[in-house]
Structures are given as C-alpha cells and as structure tokens.
Design a protein around this motif. Structure first.
Motif, PDB file in Angstrom:
ATOM      1  N   TYR A 221     -20.262 -62.001 200.304  1.00 24.41           N
ATOM      2  CA  TYR A 221     -21.177 -62.847 199.524  1.00 24.41           C
ATOM      3  C   TYR A 221     -20.896 -64.344 199.641  1.00 24.41           C
ATOM      4  CZ  TYR A 221     -23.998 -64.852 195.878  1.00 24.41           C
ATOM      5  OH  TYR A 221     -24.894 -65.649 195.218  1.00 24.41           O
ATOM      6  N   PRO A 222     -19.652 -64.817 199.546  1.00 21.00           N
ATOM      7  CA  PRO A 222     -19.434 -66.270 199.668  1.00 21.00           C
ATOM      8  C   PRO A 222     -19.983 -66.839 200.973  1.00 21.00           C
ATOM      9  CG  PRO A 222     -17.476 -65.222 198.798  1.00 21.00           C
ATOM     10  CD  PRO A 222     -18.389 -64.113 199.221  1.00 21.00           C
ATOM     11  N   TRP A 223     -19.864 -66.073 202.055  1.00 20.04           N
ATOM     12  CA  TRP A 223     -20.402 -66.541 203.338  1.00 20.04           C
ATOM     13  C   TRP A 223     -21.936 -66.592 203.294  1.00 20.04           C
ATOM     14  CZ3 TRP A 223     -23.372 -64.374 207.356  1.00 20.04           C
ATOM     15  CH2 TRP A 223     -23.336 -65.070 208.571  1.00 20.04           C
ATOM     16  N   LEU A 224     -22.529 -65.562 202.724  1.00 20.82           N
ATOM     17  CA  LEU A 224     -24.000 -65.553 202.594  1.00 20.82           C
ATOM     18  C   LEU A 224     -24.459 -66.736 201.738  1.00 20.82           C
ATOM     19  CD1 LEU A 224     -24.650 -61.744 201.912  1.00 20.82           C
ATOM     20  CD2 LEU A 224     -25.057 -62.978 204.053  1.00 20.82           C
ATOM     21  N   ARG A 225     -23.689 -67.035 200.710  1.00 18.96           N
ATOM     22  CA  ARG A 225     -24.053 -68.135 199.805  1.00 18.96           C
ATOM     23  C   ARG A 225     -24.024 -69.474 200.540  1.00 18.96           C
ATOM     24  NH1 ARG A 225     -20.670 -71.276 196.494  1.00 18.96           N
ATOM     25  NH2 ARG A 225     -21.787 -72.294 194.770  1.00 18.96           N
TER      26      ARG A 225
ATOM     27  N   GLU B 293     -17.490 -73.768 201.248  1.00 23.90           N
ATOM     28  CA  GLU B 293     -16.918 -73.179 202.461  1.00 23.90           C
ATOM     29  C   GLU B 293     -15.451 -72.785 202.269  1.00 23.90           C
ATOM     30  OE1 GLU B 293     -18.019 -75.980 205.451  1.00 23.90           O
ATOM     31  OE2 GLU B 293     -20.131 -75.452 205.279  1.00 23.90           O
ATOM     32  N   ARG B 294     -14.817 -73.330 201.225  1.00 24.93           N
ATOM     33  CA  ARG B 294     -13.416 -72.950 200.961  1.00 24.93           C
ATOM     34  C   ARG B 294     -13.293 -72.083 199.707  1.00 24.93           C
ATOM     35  NH1 ARG B 294     -13.487 -78.230 202.206  1.00 24.93           N
ATOM     36  NH2 ARG B 294     -13.394 -78.859 200.027  1.00 24.93           N
ATOM     37  N   ASP B 295     -14.441 -71.722 199.141  1.00 23.81           N
ATOM     38  CA  ASP B 295     -14.434 -70.993 197.881  1.00 23.81           C
ATOM     39  C   ASP B 295     -13.961 -69.564 198.082  1.00 23.81           C
ATOM     40  OD1 ASP B 295     -15.029 -70.087 195.263  1.00 23.81           O
ATOM     41  OD2 ASP B 295     -16.570 -71.641 195.136  1.00 23.81           O
ATOM     42  N   THR B 296     -13.023 -69.123 197.258  1.00 23.98           N
ATOM     43  CA  THR B 296     -12.493 -67.769 197.419  1.00 23.98           C
ATOM     44  C   THR B 296     -12.847 -66.874 196.229  1.00 23.98           C
ATOM     45  OG1 THR B 296     -10.432 -68.523 196.434  1.00 23.98           O
ATOM     46  CG2 THR B 296     -10.547 -68.514 198.847  1.00 23.98           C
ATOM     47  N   ARG B 297     -13.851 -67.296 195.472  1.00 25.82           N
ATOM     48  CA  ARG B 297     -14.237 -66.460 194.333  1.00 25.82           C
ATOM     49  C   ARG B 297     -15.147 -65.320 194.792  1.00 25.82           C
ATOM     50  NH1 ARG B 297     -16.212 -71.090 190.267  1.00 25.82           N
ATOM     51  NH2 ARG B 297     -16.698 -72.050 192.281  1.00 25.82           N
ATOM     52  N   GLU B 298     -15.169 -64.273 194.009  1.00 29.64           N
ATOM     53  CA  GLU B 298     -16.023 -63.135 194.355  1.00 29.64           C
ATOM     54  C   GLU B 298     -17.456 -63.395 193.903  1.00 29.64           C
ATOM     55  OE1 GLU B 298     -14.409 -59.521 192.924  1.00 29.64           O
ATOM     56  OE2 GLU B 298     -12.619 -59.645 194.188  1.00 29.64           O
ATOM     57  N   ALA B 299     -18.318 -62.469 194.285  1.00 28.25           N
ATOM     58  CA  ALA B 299     -19.750 -62.661 194.069  1.00 28.25           C
ATOM     59  C   ALA B 299     -20.104 -62.918 192.599  1.00 28.25           C
ATOM     60  CB  ALA B 299     -20.513 -61.440 194.577  1.00 28.25           C
ATOM     61  N   GLU B 300     -19.534 -62.111 191.687  1.00 27.05           N
ATOM     62  CA  GLU B 300     -19.909 -62.261 190.277  1.00 27.05           C
ATOM     63  C   GLU B 300     -19.470 -63.622 189.739  1.00 27.05           C
ATOM     64  OE1 GLU B 300     -18.493 -59.597 191.542  1.00 27.05           O
ATOM     65  OE2 GLU B 300     -20.174 -58.175 191.371  1.00 27.05           O
ATOM     66  N   ALA B 301     -18.301 -64.072 190.153  1.00 26.74           N
ATOM     67  CA  ALA B 301     -17.812 -65.372 189.686  1.00 26.74           C
ATOM     68  C   ALA B 301     -18.687 -66.496 190.229  1.00 26.74           C
ATOM     69  CB  ALA B 301     -16.361 -65.568 190.131  1.00 26.74           C
ATOM     70  N   LEU B 302     -19.090 -66.355 191.478  1.00 23.58           N
ATOM     71  CA  LEU B 302     -19.967 -67.378 192.066  1.00 23.58           C
ATOM     72  C   LEU B 302     -21.337 -67.373 191.391  1.00 23.58           C
ATOM     73  CD1 LEU B 302     -19.105 -67.024 195.856  1.00 23.58           C
ATOM     74  CD2 LEU B 302     -18.626 -68.982 194.381  1.00 23.58           C
ATOM     75  N   GLU B 303     -21.811 -66.188 191.033  1.00 21.20           N
ATOM     76  CA  GLU B 303     -23.097 -66.085 190.341  1.00 21.20           C
ATOM     77  C   GLU B 303     -23.037 -66.830 189.011  1.00 21.20           C
ATOM     78  OE1 GLU B 303     -24.280 -62.069 189.672  1.00 21.20           O
ATOM     79  OE2 GLU B 303     -26.184 -62.624 188.762  1.00 21.20           O
ATOM     80  N   ARG B 304     -21.962 -66.602 188.266  1.00 21.76           N
ATOM     81  CA  ARG B 304     -21.812 -67.290 186.979  1.00 21.76           C
ATOM     82  C   ARG B 304     -21.723 -68.801 187.194  1.00 21.76           C
ATOM     83  NH1 ARG B 304     -18.431 -62.885 185.991  1.00 21.76           N
ATOM     84  NH2 ARG B 304     -16.568 -64.069 186.530  1.00 21.76           N
TER      85      ARG B 304
END
Lengths: 198, 196
Positions: B77-81, B114-125
């Motif tokens: 997900y972070p890459w897709l984002r 591009e350096r974010d290591t959070r998972e999908a749910e954390a990025l969504e929030r």
C-alpha cells in the motif's frame, strides 16, 4: 463582531462555482467511498491488455474495419468512428455544397414548406400587379407639377440572390418576409419617384 | 519479524503479479484501490469525477511499473499511495482553478511518503486527518460566522432550517450568509498561502 464584505465583486460566486467548492470541502472533510460497481469497471478497464495477442476473429474484424475506414466496405464500428471524428473536429462544409445552398432556398424548406412558396408567388404577383396599376394610373392622370421621372433612378427588377449570400440559416418564412419587404420598399421608392416627391 | 497472514497472502499476490499475472494484480488493486480513492485522491482533487479519473491513471501507472516494486514489510500500500500522490500532483498542476490543495502541498507529502514505513491503516488515518486539517486551516482564514455556516451546511450537511436556527438567523439570511461564506473561502484560496 460585525463583518462587512470588501465589495460586491468579492461576493460574485455563481451557483456552479459554489457547488464545486462545496464538493471540494466535503471531499476533504468526509470523503465518500467509491461506488463498488464503478470501481470494478475502472479496474477492469485498466487491467485490459491492449497489446494482448489477437484472436483469429479479432484479426478478421480489424482488417474489415481498416478497409471500411479507407472507404472499402462497411463495418459496424464505422458510424461510431465517423461520429467521434465529427464531434472531435467537424469538417467544413464542402465548397460546392455551400455554393448550392447559398444560391437557392434549401431543399428541406422546399419540401416541407410548400405553403410559404405559394405565399411568396402570390406576393410577387400582387407586387407586379400593383406596379402595372401604378404605371397605368400615372399614364392616365399624370400630376401636372411632377417632373418627368428619370427612369435610371427607379429601382430595377433584379434577382433576390443578393439577399441570401450569408449563411443559409434563415427559415423559409423569414426569406419570404425579406423578399416582400424589399419589393415593398422598392415599390414605394418608385411611387415617390414617379410622383416627384422623392 | 514475522509477517502477518494477511501480509503473507499479499506478498504471494505481489510475486504472482510481478510474474505477469493480471488476476493477482487485480486482486491487489481491488483491495487497495477504494482506499486510494477515498483517502488520497478524492480529498486532494475535490471532485468524484477527477478522483475517478486519477484512480484510472494510477492503475495504468501501477501496471506499467509494478515490476519495479520491491517488497516491504509493511506491504504494497505505501508504494501504491506514492504512485497515487504523483498522479494527484499531476492533476493539481494541470488545474486552472483554485482547489483546497496546491501542488506544493502534495510535493511536501511526497517527500515524506517515499520513506514512510507505516502500514495501510495508519496511512489511511494520516491522510484523512491531513485533509481535515487543511479544511480547518482554510476555515480559520475567514470570518467565524462564515466558517460556522460552511461547517453546518456543507460539512455536516444539516438542513438549512437547522443551520439557520443554530446561527440564530432566518433561513433567508442564512442562505445569504452561506453564499458569502463560499465567496470568502474562494477569495482565501485565491490569495494562497498554506500554513505548514
């Protein structure tokens, strides 16, 4: 606290602009989920491989379509292709067709508005009769004070083509109105000339 | 660190997709696409039409570049984002009218994404909160009564009678206030400037 807007110009916001801004605010504040069916369509369209190997039917149809586009034969997609091309970049009217249309009343009006043509013919006949009567009455009882008219100054019978050189958008009734108006004006001018009052 | 069963399943899908299996890639996008739409594209682009268009373009870019993706412990997900943010940035740069977000806002996000290591749910929030902060910041630039009118009627979608009552004005007056509020907001957007 009171607030006074800077000016009326600052408040000019049309309904569509207001709607756009409202949607942007809602989209940021509480974005809605995409409709699942809509998402499935988007996804399937994206996953379709335009460069996948062609089946024999696809090869056959693509060749038929190519020929149809080049003017050889028909294809079910040809009308759609033409519609797209016309919508994207409408071709100008061919010069020959434009000249035909600008030199004569359009064929559609001829077919569907026979009554207008009949009224036109009647109007022209009445104008001619009025001109003859005017000439006869002038010859039988000329005004004593009226000088002999200079015939060169009188309006001459002429074609109406010059009235229709612009785009052929006028309806048949408006053309008849314009003929009648032009003829009436010329008749009045001729009368004034003959009476010596112009 | 052991990967969760969910991430293991996703990793298997990624490997299949990178070998050219479009069904596997479809499964990945079917899972993450709606989240990209709702939390990344729609808030930044401000209209469902633009967000859908951007999602389509995101998918095309994902298809073109998926081979380049390297598996991370937080999933795909972070890459897709990041891909979606790039698409949103392109859209914002192409726009002529004011929107809530400016290209510079998304550029700043991309720097960190591009350096974010959070998972999908954390990025969504994070994304949802980021967009709300932007709205709050913009409303803070206009008259508080205007901000209240927009909050009540546009953000909370309350009936105009209720919104008028809350503001202590007649419905007709409320309509005028809301109209002026939107004009004031547009002016604030046109003047630009983003608080960090």
């Amino acid at each position: 606290m009171t607030h006074t807007p800077d000016s009326d110009a600052d408040l000019a916001l049309d309904a569509s602009e207001e709607q756009r801004l409202s949607e942007a605010l809602q989209s940021a504040w509480s974005p809605r989920s995409i409709d699942p069916a809509r998402h499935e369509r988007l996804l399937n369209a994206a996953l379709e491989d335009p460069f996948a190997p062609a089946s024999p039917e696809e090869l056959l149809e693509s060749e038929r379509f190519r020929q149809a586009l080049e003017g050889q034969g028909e294809h079910a997609d040809l009308a759609l292709a033409r519609a797209l091309a016309s919508a994207h970049a409408p071709a100008p009217v061919p010069e020959a067709a434009w000249l035909r249309a600008s030199r004569s009343p359009d064929a559609t009006a001829k077919r569907s508005n026979v009554r207008f043509v009949q009224f036109g013919a009647l109007g022209a006949a009445l104008s001619a009769a009025a001109a003859v009567l005017l000439l006869l009455s002038h010859q039988s009882a000329p005004l004593a004070s009226a000088p002999a008219p200079d015939l060169a100054t009188l309006a001459q019978s002429r074609s109406t083509v010059a009235l229709f050189q612009e785009a052929p958008v006028a309806s048949a009734s408006s053309r008849i109105d314009r003929i009648a108006s032009a003829r009436s004006r010329e008749l009045r001018d001729n009368q004034y000339a003959l009476w010596g009052v112009r | 660190m052991d990967e969760s069963a969910e991430l293991q399943a996703e990793r298997a899908l990624v490997e299949r997709a990178q070998r050219g299996d479009r069904d596997a890639l479809g499964a990945i996008l079917r899972q993450h696409g709606p989240r990209l739409y709702r939390t990344v594209l729609l808030p930044r682009l401000g209209s469902s039409a633009a967000a859908e268009d951007a999602l389509s373009r995101t998918y095309v870019k994902v298809l073109e570049r998926f081979e380049q993706f390297t598996w991370q412990s937080v999933g795909v997900y972070p890459w897709l984002r990041v891909v979606a943010l790039h698409v949103a940035l392109d859209f914002l740069r192409a726009r002529k009218r004011e929107l809530l977000f400016e290209p510079a806002d998304v550029e700043r996000e991309l720097d960190g994404a591009e350096r974010d290591t959070r998972e999908a749910e954390a990025l969504e929030r994070h994304d949802l909160a980021f967009a709300k902060r932007r709205v709050s910041e913009l409303l803070g630039r206009i008259n508080p009564r205007y901000a209240d009118a927009i909050r009540l009627r546009v953000l909370e979608e309350r009936p105009r009678e209720e919104a008028a009552l809350t503001l202590g004005v007649s419905v007709a007056t409320f309509d005028v206030v809301l109209h002026r509020a939107m004009a004031a907001l547009r002016k604030a957007l046109a003047e630009g400037g983003t608080e960090p």
